[in-house]
Write a protein that holds these residues in place. Structure first.
Motif, PDB file in Angstrom:
ATOM      1  N   ASP A   1       3.594   5.940  -5.380  1.00 46.45           N
ATOM      2  CA  ASP A   1       2.989   5.912  -6.714  1.00 46.45           C
ATOM      3  C   ASP A   1       3.740   5.009  -7.683  1.00 46.45           C
ATOM      4  OD1 ASP A   1       0.722   7.361  -6.368  1.00 46.45           O
ATOM      5  OD2 ASP A   1       1.618   9.270  -6.916  1.00 46.45           O
TER       6      ASP A   1
ATOM      7  N   ARG B   1       2.484   1.612  -3.394  1.00 53.51           N
ATOM      8  CA  ARG B   1       1.504   1.881  -4.446  1.00 53.51           C
ATOM      9  C   ARG B   1       0.899   3.287  -4.313  1.00 53.51           C
ATOM     10  NH1 ARG B   1      -0.041   2.761  -8.403  1.00 53.51           N
ATOM     11  NH2 ARG B   1      -1.736   1.955  -9.682  1.00 53.51           N
ATOM     12  N   TYR B   2       0.506   3.642  -3.097  1.00 55.68           N
ATOM     13  CA  TYR B   2      -0.280   4.871  -2.945  1.00 55.68           C
ATOM     14  C   TYR B   2       0.492   6.036  -2.355  1.00 55.68           C
ATOM     15  CZ  TYR B   2      -3.946   1.617  -4.010  1.00 55.68           C
ATOM     16  OH  TYR B   2      -4.696   0.668  -4.643  1.00 55.68           O
ATOM     17  N   PHE B   3       1.674   5.787  -1.808  1.00 56.07           N
ATOM     18  CA  PHE B   3       2.498   6.915  -1.361  1.00 56.07           C
ATOM     19  C   PHE B   3       3.604   7.184  -2.380  1.00 56.07           C
ATOM     20  CE2 PHE B   3       6.091   8.757   0.973  1.00 56.07           C
ATOM     21  CZ  PHE B   3       5.488   9.931   1.371  1.00 56.07           C
TER      22      PHE B   3
ATOM     23  N   LEU C   1       0.822  -1.210   0.000  1.00 57.68           N
ATOM     24  CA  LEU C   1       0.000   0.000   0.000  1.00 57.68           C
ATOM     25  C   LEU C   1       0.859   1.264   0.000  1.00 57.68           C
ATOM     26  CD1 LEU C   1      -2.944  -0.920   2.410  1.00 57.68           C
ATOM     27  CD2 LEU C   1      -2.886  -0.969  -0.076  1.00 57.68           C
ATOM     28  N   VAL C   2       1.949   1.225   0.769  1.00 55.82           N
ATOM     29  CA  VAL C   2       2.821   2.410   0.825  1.00 55.82           C
ATOM     30  C   VAL C   2       3.485   2.641  -0.527  1.00 55.82           C
ATOM     31  CG1 VAL C   2       4.953   3.330   1.829  1.00 55.82           C
ATOM     32  CG2 VAL C   2       3.238   2.271   3.306  1.00 55.82           C
TER      33      VAL C   2
END
Lengths: 189, 278
Positions: free
Chosen positions: A144, A140-142, A137-138
């Motif tokens: 990018d 992917r979404y932090f 998640l980090v």
């Protein structure tokens, strides 16, 4: 140094098939971003994040020439960070998944407060996820990063990245609904 | 040279050159293919939460020096582990080890086919480390930054030299990499007040006792003569230099140690002082 100049330098640090950036410059211009990633990977444990980043940079320092020749040293360091964070957790098993407090409604007094509570819940829920899910998640979404690059960094398939992201998000969604519902309940009273 | 990051970068996010490095996590509309409005909302909130949570965070100002210190500790550990492996090897295969020591040809391996080059002579009071005992350890691109130069000799990573005490022993040992200009024979000797406290361990087999707690300062040498290989025969990753690896013993740290470097057959001796710490 001016931010604009720094941006130019930053691009030269991370771009190109082969870079020849001194290690010191890399640390100077990229350590903040890497440190923020490390913080999120460790569930915002500052000491743990500092240790993680130091270790990753030390490993990179040992073979800096080779890393630069391969290009994109930041990608390499980020890969070490992500793997080290999951390895450490596997090895130390310091922190089992955390239980969230059962009732946060007492903190909910306004929309802004509700946002703060929700953000806090999300971050704590993120910190309580299994390390691999959190890393996905980090990244992917932090950071990018695309799924393929995350898969490369974590040494797994793109399908695994997708499923881990999906499970992690489902869990966060379930948790984040709790304070939201409580906030609505309080505002209706 | 400064190990530390600029203070402004550590304390003022506005002036921080890395501020631009934070990804604009809200700019991406993608929801990772895990679909649904609720998931989109969760992703959006998660991005914002992560961004806000770490926006003002900066690494410690002395990160670079911490990384370097960590690397030095790693190298010291590696040296001790290597010594342990040698000890175990000698204990397990003593006949083979003695055969190797007795028959060790100049150059060893592929170089053994070449006719042996005449050995240089050791400067009095030193032990000879000839070309055939060179090593080829890879160094970082900026190895000179933490190293000390004295004439034709580089003492690698010795700007802030470190040594580790043995358990229950009042003697510390540290790894020492030396780069000598190829084709040059040069001696390195300890001089001055530290000469009673510091010894080199560069003779073949010197590392064998390394982890066995049986060294005394008398086991070491006051100086070493390094015979740089001809340029065609160097194994070092640094062109123009021959690399040698060994250890030093020191009975008190931290301590300033003055070393005198003299190229055989030319030039005046050069003295450098290094600080050996933990």
């Amino acid at each position: 140094m001016q931010p604009l100049a720094a941006l130019g330098r930053e691009q030269s640090v991370s771009a190109g098939p082969e870079t020849n950036v001194p290690f010191e410059d890399f640390v100077r211009y990229r350590s903040a971003a890497l440190f923020r990633t490390a913080l999120l990977l460790t569930g915002q444990d500052r000491a743990e994040a500092e240790d993680l980043l130091q270790g990753a940079l030390e490993r990179a320092y040992r073979r800096w020439g080779r890393i630069c020749r391969a290009g994109d040293p930041e990608r390499y360091v980020r890969r070490i960070l992500a793997n080290a964070s999951t390895d450490r957790w596997r090895r130390l098993r310091r922190r089992p998944e955390r239980e969230l407090p059962p009732d946060a409604a007492g903190l909910v007094e306004s929309d802004h407060a509700a946002d703060v509570v929700e953000r806090d819940f999300l971050l704590r829920a993120l910190a309580g996820l299994p390390p691999r899910q959190r890393a996905v998640l980090v990244l992917r979404y932090f950071c990018d990063l695309p799924e393929a690059e995350i898969a490369d960094a974590l040494g797994c398939s793109a399908g695994t990245v997708k499923s881990q992201a999906s499970r992690g998000l489902a869990r966060l969604r379930a948790i984040s609904e709790t304070p939201r519902a409580q906030a609505q309940e309080v505002s209706q009273r | 040279m400064s190990d530390d990051m600029p203070d402004s970068a550590a304390s003022n996010p506005e002036a921080d050159p890395q501020a631009a490095a934070v990804p604009d996590v809200t700019a991406t509309s993608d929801a990772a293919g895990v679909g649904g409005a609720a998931v989109d909302g969760t992703v959006r909130r998660l991005r914002a939460a992560m961004k806000d949570a770490v926006a003002g965070e900066h690494p410690p100002a002395n990160l670079l020096s911490q990384v370097r210190a960590r690397r030095r500790r790693h190298r010291a550990r590696t040296a001790l582990v290597s010594a342990a492996v040698v000890v175990i090897g000698v204990l397990v295969f003593p006949p083979a080890a003695s055969q190797l020591r007795d028959a060790s040809p100049p150059g060893g391996g592929p170089a053994a086919a070449r006719p042996p080059a005449p050995l240089p002579r050791a400067v009095p009071g030193t032990v000879l480390k000839p070309c055939n005992l060179q090593i080829g350890e890879q160094l970082p691109l900026d190895w000179r930054r933490e190293s000390v130069q004295a004439g034709p000799v580089w003492l690698v990573d010795m700007k802030q030299a470190t040594a580790s005490y043995y358990h229950k022993h009042k003697l510390a040992i540290g790894g020492l990499l030396v780069q000598v200009r190829s084709g040059v024979t040069a001696s390195v000797k300890v001089v001055g007040p530290a000469s009673g406290h510091f010894r080199f361990l560069f003779a073949p087999g010197d590392s064998i006792k390394g982890v066995d707690n049986r060294y005394t300062l008398k086991d070491g040498e006051n100086g070493v003569t390094f015979g740089g290989c001809p340029a065609s025969g160097e194994a070092s990753f640094v062109s123009g230099y021959t690399q040698f690896g060994g250890y030093f013993l020191i009975d008190k740290i931290p301590q300033r140690v003055t070393l005198e470097v003299q190229a055989v057959g030319g030039g005046r001796p050069v003295r450098v002082t290094i600080l050996v710490g933990y």
